[in-house]
Write a protein that holds these residues in place. Sequence first.
Motif, short mmCIF file in Angstrom:
data_model
loop_
_atom_site.label_atom_id
_atom_site.label_comp_id
_atom_site.label_asym_id
_atom_site.label_seq_id
_atom_site.Cartn_x
_atom_site.Cartn_y
_atom_site.Cartn_z
N ASN A 14 1.02 -1.27 0.06
CA ASN A 14 0.02 0.06 -0.08
C ASN A 14 0.92 1.21 0.00
O ASN A 14 1.48 1.36 1.04
N GLU A 15 0.65 1.95 -1.11
CA GLU A 15 1.72 3.20 -1.28
C GLU A 15 0.99 4.26 -0.60
O GLU A 15 -0.03 4.75 -1.20
N GLU A 16 1.10 5.00 0.46
CA GLU A 16 0.45 5.83 1.16
C GLU A 16 1.19 7.14 1.46
O GLU A 16 2.26 7.20 1.58
N GLU A 32 7.66 7.16 8.31
CA GLU A 32 8.18 6.01 9.36
C GLU A 32 7.79 4.60 8.90
O GLU A 32 7.04 4.29 7.74
N LYS A 33 8.81 3.75 8.94
CA LYS A 33 8.66 2.28 8.71
C LYS A 33 8.35 1.54 9.98
O LYS A 33 8.62 2.14 11.05
N PRO A 34 7.50 0.72 9.88
CA PRO A 34 7.10 -0.20 9.05
C PRO A 34 6.00 -0.04 8.16
O PRO A 34 5.28 1.20 8.44
N ARG A 35 5.35 -0.54 7.13
CA ARG A 35 4.47 -0.43 6.28
C ARG A 35 3.51 -1.26 6.26
O ARG A 35 3.66 -2.47 6.62
N VAL A 65 1.27 -5.61 8.55
CA VAL A 65 2.43 -4.94 8.55
C VAL A 65 3.77 -5.42 8.56
O VAL A 65 3.67 -6.66 9.05
N PHE A 66 4.53 -4.82 7.69
CA PHE A 66 5.72 -5.53 7.40
C PHE A 66 7.07 -4.65 7.65
O PHE A 66 6.85 -3.50 7.43
N SER A 67 8.18 -5.18 7.93
CA SER A 67 9.28 -4.30 7.97
C SER A 67 9.91 -3.95 6.61
O SER A 67 9.67 -4.56 5.64
N GLU A 68 10.30 -2.62 6.40
CA GLU A 68 10.69 -1.98 5.20
C GLU A 68 11.66 -2.97 4.67
O GLU A 68 11.84 -2.61 3.31
N TYR A 69 12.59 -3.46 5.47
CA TYR A 69 13.81 -4.06 4.85
C TYR A 69 13.84 -5.49 4.36
O TYR A 69 14.74 -5.92 4.24
N PHE A 81 5.29 -6.46 -6.64
CA PHE A 81 4.97 -7.11 -5.46
C PHE A 81 5.99 -7.54 -4.61
O PHE A 81 7.21 -7.14 -5.13
N LEU A 82 5.68 -7.65 -3.40
CA LEU A 82 6.81 -8.26 -2.47
C LEU A 82 6.69 -9.58 -2.08
O LEU A 82 5.65 -9.95 -1.53
N ILE A 83 7.78 -10.48 -2.17
CA ILE A 83 7.51 -11.78 -1.71
C ILE A 83 8.53 -11.79 -0.42
O ILE A 83 9.76 -11.42 -0.29
N THR A 84 8.08 -12.34 0.53
CA THR A 84 8.68 -12.40 1.75
C THR A 84 8.28 -13.60 2.71
O THR A 84 7.05 -14.34 2.33
N ARG A 85 9.02 -14.15 3.61
CA ARG A 85 8.56 -15.15 4.51
C ARG A 85 7.49 -14.70 5.66
O ARG A 85 7.48 -13.47 6.02
N GLU A 86 6.66 -15.55 6.05
CA GLU A 86 5.82 -15.13 6.90
C GLU A 86 6.26 -14.53 8.28
O GLU A 86 5.86 -13.59 8.78
N ALA A 87 7.28 -15.21 8.64
CA ALA A 87 8.20 -14.79 9.90
C ALA A 87 8.38 -13.09 10.00
O ALA A 87 8.84 -12.50 10.93
#
Length: 93
Positions: A14-16, A32-35, A65-69, A81-87
């Motif tokens: 979501n680009e806010e 501010e991060k996270p996004r 909510v996820f960490s920016e990095y 899209f962003l692919i990340t682990r659930e953790a």
Amino acid sequence: MLKPLADRVVLRVNEEEEKTVGGIVLASAAQEKPRTAEVVAVGIGKRSEDGSLIPLEVKVGDVVVFSEYGGSKVKIEGEEFLITREADLLAVL
């Protein structure tokens, strides 16, 4: 569409646009991060040491909510899209 493997999730970020109280629009680098992002696809889950499947807690349609990095950005048919682990996810809204 992307089909993530194991405990990975595909997110539509979501680009806010952020504004200060005075109405100044902040650049994305100053926010501010996270996004937040919408979950658009999930993997089947993670395997435990004994081989049993541990399903993911998030599902398609959740806003998280996820960490920016964290994660890897991919572009499919002009959409990012962003692919990340659930953790790497911090919370479900």
